[in-house]
Design an enzyme around this catalytic site. Structure first.
Site: not given
Length: 513
Positions: A259, A187, A82
């Site tokens: 998460d 995901h 990031r």
């Protein structure tokens, strides 16, 4: 039993559990207001980051509302970055470090990352991945793991944690109890880790034990089903896993954070609000949210769901208060840790040195290098999972052009070679046109990324090598492409640092670290 706590206090407790993201390089008004109301943490993503100076201003703005605010980031210093999302990671990632297998180097790289995050005002890093990548087809872990050996992952997870925390930033071991032996991307769906309790104890748990021994103060739960412990509830919401196993058997007394709670593995089953309530009931203390759901409405939804669960008796008041207390203890510890740690100089070269040491060459590659002239580079580009920003630069072509002017390149995606549903198929010569014709009379370099996991990429590479057996193959990510007889460079990472290391070898510049 209905709650006897005033609703305002319940909302404050519930709000303190949520760790949201937001949009923008400055804090939105709603975030500042929520901090004043009891929000204890925020999470930074690449959309919040422009320059180191800007991030430092942003974190100072946030902490002006609460000096103990937890400012988290998901920075693995590899494919998942990031802080360097727009420029590419200058560190090679966990798999490269595991390939070198020098724990002092791993600790030094993590310490250097910690210095960068500490200077930016970050206090919690959702890393490292302590998963053992025992399934090479795993679509979501791969090079985020230190490797496929339990012992190797254990010692490097511990070294990484020691290094990061020595720089004043808290580490977070993930994805408990181990996401490495799965075949579904959480995901999108719910993976299942179908091992016995004995196999889990031998394979997946040792890196987490090592993380606890190294002093890690936060553990992130994985969104996966582990039937040996709980055939019904995903680990993120399983008391048998988070309380009986993590807290009871392993003796962890720190912060348990989920998460991303908006991930399909859990929201497909329970919705984002239902998953949040179930996670806290199951033993999670903090709810990470905001990768995709980054608005005030999401924070309100999750806070309201927790309050409603307490007032209805679904969630006990004691469990909510216990989770909030753990968040508070962690916040004070991380603030104190940061205050006691000086901001040291960042070593911008250590990541590149690590990437050079991770490279492995075949005999054919050693004989073919350096290239005699500027090549044509073909980069075969996979579709990445959501943890990896598609905007983050990677590859070999760009750093190679800087070292060998005249280098040309093309990026080839699956859609270039295979038709979309209902579309006409590409011309049979498309690969030759993109890759082979521009390389006529010139060296050809073919760059693949996790080729063993992508059938189309393996097929394209085989076709290219059949036409150009003299091509040099650069394997980025996990090695294992169908290029056994080719001249190969394996980088064991796909970051800018790994690309630079490979380009140096191709061009005959630099050194091996």
């Amino acid at each position: 039993m209905l709650s006897s706590t005033p609703s305002k206090e319940l909302r404050r407790l519930a709000l303190s559990l949520v760790q949201p993201g937001f949009v923008g390089t400055q804090a939105p008004e709603w975030v500042l207001r929520r901090i004043s109301e009891g929000l204890s943490a925020v999470v930074l993503f690449s959309r919040n980051i422009a320059t180191p100076e800007q991030v430092a201003r942003l974190t100072a703005q946030l902490r002006a509302e609460n000096p103990d605010l937890i400012i988290a980031i998901d920075e693995e210093a590899g494919d998942v970055t990031r802080i360097e999302s727009w420029t590419g990671s200058t560190r090679p990632g966990n798999f490269a470090l595991g390939t070198v297998d020098d724990v002092e180097l791993t600790e030094a790289v993590a310490r250097d990352l910690g210095r960068e995050l500490h200077a930016a005002g970050v206090s919690l890093n959702y890393a490292p991945s302590a998963d053992v990548n025992s399934n090479p087809q795993n679509p979501v872990i791969g090079v985020r793991s230190f490797g496929a050996s339990t012992d190797l992952v254990s010692r490097h997870s511990a070294a990484w944690i020691r290094g990061l925390q020595s720089a004043g930033v808290a580490a977070c071991a993930k994805h408990f109890p181990g996401h490495g032996d799965t075949a579904v991307d959480s995901h999108h769906g719910l993976p299942s880790y179908n091992a016995s309790i004995e196999e889990i104890a031998a394979q997946a748990l040792p890196p987490f034990r090592a993380a606890l021994d190294a002093g890690v103060r936060a553990v992130m739960s994985g969104h996966l089903l582990v039937p040996a412990y709980d055939p019904v509830n995903p680990a993120t919401m399983s008391r048998r896993i988070l309380v009986d196993l993590l807290r009871g058997e392993l003796g962890f007394d720190g912060l348990v954070v989920t998460d991303g709670i908006e991930m399909g593995a859990v929201t497909n089953l329970y919705g984002i609000d239902g998953a949040t309530v179930r996670a806290v009931i199951g033993g999670a203390d903090a709810i990470c949210v905001g990768g995709e759901s980054s608005d005030e409405g999401t924070v309100e939804l999750l806070t309201g769901a927790l309050v409603d669960a307490v007032t209805s008796g679904e969630l006990s008041e004691e469990r909510l208060a216990d989770a909030a207390a753990r968040v508070g203890v962690f916040a004070q510890w991380s603030t104190r840790r940061a205050a006691e740690t000086p901001v040291d100089r960042i070593n911008g070269d250590i990541g590149f040195a690590a990437a050079r040491r991770a490279i492995r060459l075949t005999d054919g590659a050693q004989g073919a290098l350096p290239l005699k002239s500027a090549p044509h580079v073909v980069e075969l580009v996979p579709t990445m999972n959501l943890a990896i920003s598609k905007e983050t630069p990677w590859g070999v072509a760009t750093p190679l052009r800087e070292r060998l002017p005249g280098t040309t390149f093309v990026r080839v995606h699956r859609d270039d070679l295979e038709p979309a549903p209902g579309a006409a198929p590409p011309a049979p010569s498309v690969l030759e046109t993109l890759a082979l014709e521009p390389s006529t009379g010139r060296p050809l370099v073919v760059v693949v990324r996790d080729a063993a996991r992508h059938e189309w990429m393996s097929g394209a590479l085989t076709q290219l090598l059949r036409a150009r057996p003299d091509a040099v193959v650069v394997e980025m990510g996990l090695p294992g492409s169908p290029a056994a007889e080719a001249a190969r460079i394996a980088t064991h990472g796909a970051t800018i640092a790994s690309g630079v290391a490979a380009a140096e070898l191709l061009a005959g510049t630099g050194n091996r670290g």
